[in-house]
Design an enzyme around this catalytic site. Structure first.
Site, PDB file in Angstrom:
ATOM      1  N   GLU A  96      51.849 -40.209  59.956  1.00 32.65           N
ATOM      2  CA  GLU A  96      52.264 -39.449  58.961  1.00 32.65           C
ATOM      3  C   GLU A  96      52.670 -40.435  57.677  1.00 32.65           C
ATOM      4  OE1 GLU A  96      54.536 -35.926  59.550  1.00 32.65           O
ATOM      5  OE2 GLU A  96      56.176 -36.967  58.220  1.00 32.65           O
ATOM      6  N   PHE A  97      52.149 -39.994  56.464  1.00 31.11           N
ATOM      7  CA  PHE A  97      52.377 -40.535  55.437  1.00 31.11           C
ATOM      8  C   PHE A  97      53.027 -39.736  54.229  1.00 31.11           C
ATOM      9  CE2 PHE A  97      48.878 -42.763  57.551  1.00 31.11           C
ATOM     10  CZ  PHE A  97      49.278 -44.095  57.685  1.00 31.11           C
ATOM     11  N   THR A 145      52.506 -35.634  53.683  1.00 35.45           N
ATOM     12  CA  THR A 145      53.617 -34.516  53.503  1.00 35.45           C
ATOM     13  C   THR A 145      53.651 -33.861  52.268  1.00 35.45           C
ATOM     14  OG1 THR A 145      55.013 -36.320  52.697  1.00 35.45           O
ATOM     15  CG2 THR A 145      55.050 -36.245  55.121  1.00 35.45           C
ATOM     16  N   HIS A 182      50.512 -31.117  54.782  1.00 36.78           N
ATOM     17  CA  HIS A 182      51.663 -30.263  55.130  1.00 36.78           C
ATOM     18  C   HIS A 182      51.676 -29.112  53.946  1.00 36.78           C
ATOM     19  CE1 HIS A 182      54.542 -33.159  57.346  1.00 36.78           C
ATOM     20  NE2 HIS A 182      53.231 -33.124  57.624  1.00 36.78           N
ATOM     21  N   GLY A 223      59.800 -25.169  55.265  1.00 31.29           N
ATOM     22  CA  GLY A 223      60.504 -25.955  54.427  1.00 31.29           C
ATOM     23  C   GLY A 223      61.912 -25.861  54.231  1.00 31.29           C
ATOM     24  N   ALA A 266      57.847 -19.685  58.014  1.00 25.40           N
ATOM     25  CA  ALA A 266      56.633 -20.395  58.059  1.00 25.40           C
ATOM     26  C   ALA A 266      55.482 -19.402  58.783  1.00 25.40           C
ATOM     27  CB  ALA A 266      56.674 -21.526  59.308  1.00 25.40           C
ATOM     28  N   TYR A 325      61.381 -27.698  67.215  1.00 26.97           N
ATOM     29  CA  TYR A 325      62.798 -28.555  67.573  1.00 26.97           C
ATOM     30  C   TYR A 325      63.232 -28.767  68.942  1.00 26.97           C
ATOM     31  CZ  TYR A 325      62.411 -27.344  62.480  1.00 26.97           C
ATOM     32  OH  TYR A 325      62.143 -27.148  60.805  1.00 26.97           O
ATOM     33  N   LYS A 338      55.279 -17.699  65.607  1.00 23.70           N
ATOM     34  CA  LYS A 338      54.298 -18.553  64.881  1.00 23.70           C
ATOM     35  C   LYS A 338      53.266 -18.827  65.562  1.00 23.70           C
ATOM     36  CE  LYS A 338      57.349 -21.785  63.797  1.00 23.70           C
ATOM     37  NZ  LYS A 338      58.231 -22.979  63.310  1.00 23.70           N
ATOM     38  N   TYR A 372      56.125 -41.063  62.540  1.00 19.63           N
ATOM     39  CA  TYR A 372      56.504 -40.741  61.169  1.00 19.63           C
ATOM     40  C   TYR A 372      56.712 -42.062  61.005  1.00 19.63           C
ATOM     41  CZ  TYR A 372      57.588 -35.942  62.740  1.00 19.63           C
ATOM     42  OH  TYR A 372      57.658 -34.736  63.232  1.00 19.63           O
TER      43      TYR A 372
END
Length: 610
Positions: free
Chosen positions: A21-22, A52, A81, A112, A132, A154, A179, A290
């Site tokens: 991820e960047f 992101t 994202h 978010g 979401a 989570y 979701k 990450y």
């Protein structure tokens, strides 16, 4: 371009994979250097990369540009994202349209986090995307199966910061089911360090009576540990539990020795990956990093893990190396950015570990602490935490801490209370407390704040302290560190112009100043750079992890003034406090001053005897 699910399906059964991820850097130079970093990290062959999306769509153009570059120029399977909190529908439509136009076929659909904490955010009745699941349904409705959609989970339960004890993944389970049923293709988790909690979470999903999670890919999100300070900060922001076993390993090395912390961090992540892969009986075989736009730790993890160990890559070097490979290879396809300027008279291809692909000088020059006081040329500068402009505390707590100031003296009082340790946090700080070095200049800072210069950052001068010093130390052992005194503060317009006359005299100080309207003043040229911390260590070049220059000051100034508006939103429109904060926002300047005489520890504070 293929989708993430198509790429996973093409793997052999139980074959592991990894992804990166960047985030879009805040400065233009950071973006340029990230492109070079992406080219190097692409050689490690990730299954996909995530880009992101800033809170409220704040990085929309940069995110799309970066995702397009990854897809079109680097040939990487790219996942963009997309958040829907406080987002206008036209922004989401435009992002999806451009993503499809540029061949981006993967979306991580997120609600978010509300920028100011959940108490601030009540979705307007007219808002089409409240959660979401609304975004997932909309994408499926408008684009069918074109996009592969991921959703967040989570393992320790979602936490908004107001009541961490209420974290419980069972509470979140109905939302994750909803979701997934709406059309999610894969699940990606929030970062965690407690492997036991992740394993219990994965088991709960797989055994759910609905059967909805039986085969869906569950990809754990992992954060490489680059420095002890950033590790603690990020874990706190994400409410990640830190097991005793992890803390004990980190306690075994000096927290100021970034090199040793990084090595222990690699061991911790390798153990987590190997355990998850084996104890889930390979049901979990993908691991998402990450990266925080850093590369070295990730490359070392990939090298040391038995699970995601990358195959040997090809790299061109000069003759004289061992392990020659006879297979022809394109020079352009494997020559690292880090050796382009090396004259190679006779080229041979050799096998090298994956970590060495990302061990060029460009790979490690920003290994040391980044953040607000970092190097704006680094791709990791301004590392984001996903919250955007924020007060860092929920509304209710903010009101309890700061009350309802109605005068300039009230504001000055809050800053003084913070410096004295009475208040744990201000709108521009986090609940980490003041650094130990601030104690050494506390009296000077209190004096200036009482005068109306409200300090938001500072550091004392240091002339050659050992790198293992408990207050100032950082970096490898047996080194010496230095720093110039600096201060940054808000000041009323009339005081600023009086101070400006003093700053123009002599060459012992450099300064930057600006207001919310974009007015800017400095005695520096646009391309001048101030190194304000540096270190000298055995067997390496002088390291300069912290510089201040015009580009970074302007980026930070915009954020610093935006925080005033966030604070103002706590209070009813037209109230005395709201009016006061608005006046300050409109009329004050942010000023940053660096004193170059680091040998004289009192030089800056004597200069500011106003």
């Amino acid at each position: 371009m293929t989708t993430i699910i198509e790429r996973i399906a093409a793997l052999k059964p139980e074959e592991p994979f990894f992804s990166f991820e960047f985030f879009p850097p805040k400065t233009d130079s950071g973006v340029q250097n990230l492109v070079a970093r992406l080219r190097r990290m692409a050689q490690l062959n990730p299954l996909f990369v995530n880009i992101t999306w800033g809170a409220g769509g704040s990085t929309v153009s940069k995110s799309l540009d970066l995702a397009t570059l990854c897809t079109s120029e680097l040939g990487l399977t790219t996942c963009l994202h997309l958040t829907c909190t406080n987002m206008e529908k036209n922004i989401i439509d435009e992002a999806l349209s451009k993503a499809k136009q540029h061949g981006i076929r993967n979306i991580l659909a997120l609600r978010g986090d509300p920028p100011r904490g959940v108490e601030y955010w009540t979705p307007p009745e007219s808002q089409e995307f409240m959660y979401a699941v609304d975004l997932v349904r909309y994408i499926r409705q408008e684009y069918g199966d074109y996009f592969c959609i991921g959703v967040a989970a989570y393992p320790e339960g979602y936490a908004d910061g107001s009541n961490p004890e209420a974290q419980d993944p069972k509470i979140d389970l109905p939302y994750l089911i909803e979701k997934t049923a709406a059309g999610a293709d894969f699940i990606m988790t929030q970062l965690f360090f407690d492997t036991d909690k992740f394993l219990a979470f994965e088991k709960m999903l797989r055994e759910h009576e609905s059967g909805i999670f039986e085969t869906i890919p569950i990809i754990p999100g992992l954060l490489p540990i680059n420095t002890f300070q950033s590790f603690i900060r990020t874990a706190k922001l994400s409410h990640a539990h830190l097991p005793d076993s992890v803390l004990e390993k980190l306690d075994s090395v000096p927290s100021t020795d970034d090199e040793q912390v990084k090595q222990v961090g690699v061991e911790i992540l390798v153990e987590m990956i190997d355990r998850i892969y084996n104890e889930t009986q390979h049901r979990v075989r993908g691991f998402h990093f990450y990266t925080l736009n850093l590369e070295r730790s990730v490359a070392l993890i990939l090298d040391k893990s038995n699970v995601v160990k990358t195959p040997l890559r090809l790299k061109l070097v000069s003759q004289g190396t061992e392990k020659k490979i006879e297979k022809p290879v394109s020079i352009e396809s494997v020559l690292s950015d880090g050796v382009k300027d090396v004259k190679i008279t006779e080229k041979v291809a050799v096998a090298v570990p994956a970590s060495e692909v990302s061990m060029t000088s460009e790979a490690s020059w920003d290994d040391f602490p980044n953040g607000r006081w970092g190097d704006p040329r680094s791709p990791a500068y301004g590392e984001i935490d996903g919250y955007g402009i924020t007060l860092h505390v929920p509304a209710k707590k903010a009101l309890e801490l700061w009350g309802s100031p109605e005068t300039i003296a009230d504001i000055s009082g809050l800053f003084v209370q913070y410096l004295k340790g009475i208040l744990p946090v201000l709108p521009w700080s986090e609940e980490e407390g003041l650094s130990p070095e601030t104690k050494l200049i506390e009296a000077d800072l209190i004096r200036l704040n009482k005068l109306g210069l409200w300090t938001v950052a500072s550091q004392p001068a240091v002339n050659g302290v050992r790198s293992d010093d408990k207050v100032f130390g950082w970096g490898p052992r047996n080194g010496y560190v230095f720093q110039k005194a600096l201060i940054e503060f808000f000041v009323p317009e009339n005081m600023w112009f009086t101070l400006k006359e003093k700053l123009q005299i002599g060459d012992s100080v450099s300064y930057y100043a600006g207001n919310c309207r974009g007015d800017f003043f400095s005695n520096m040229n646009a391309n001048d750079v101030n190194a304000v911390t540096w270190g000298v260590f055995p067997n390496r070049e002088v390291v300069q992890p912290t510089i201040i220059e015009e580009q970074s000051f302007k980026a930070w100034s915009e954020e610093a003034f935006a925080v005033w508006k966030e604070w103002q939103r706590l209070y009813p429109r037209g109230s005395a406090t709201s009016n006061l904060i608005n006046t300050i926002h409109e009329s004050y300047y942010l000023v940053s001053i660096i004193h170059h005489d680091y040998v004289n520890t009192n030089a800056l504070w004597n200069f500011l005897q106003l």
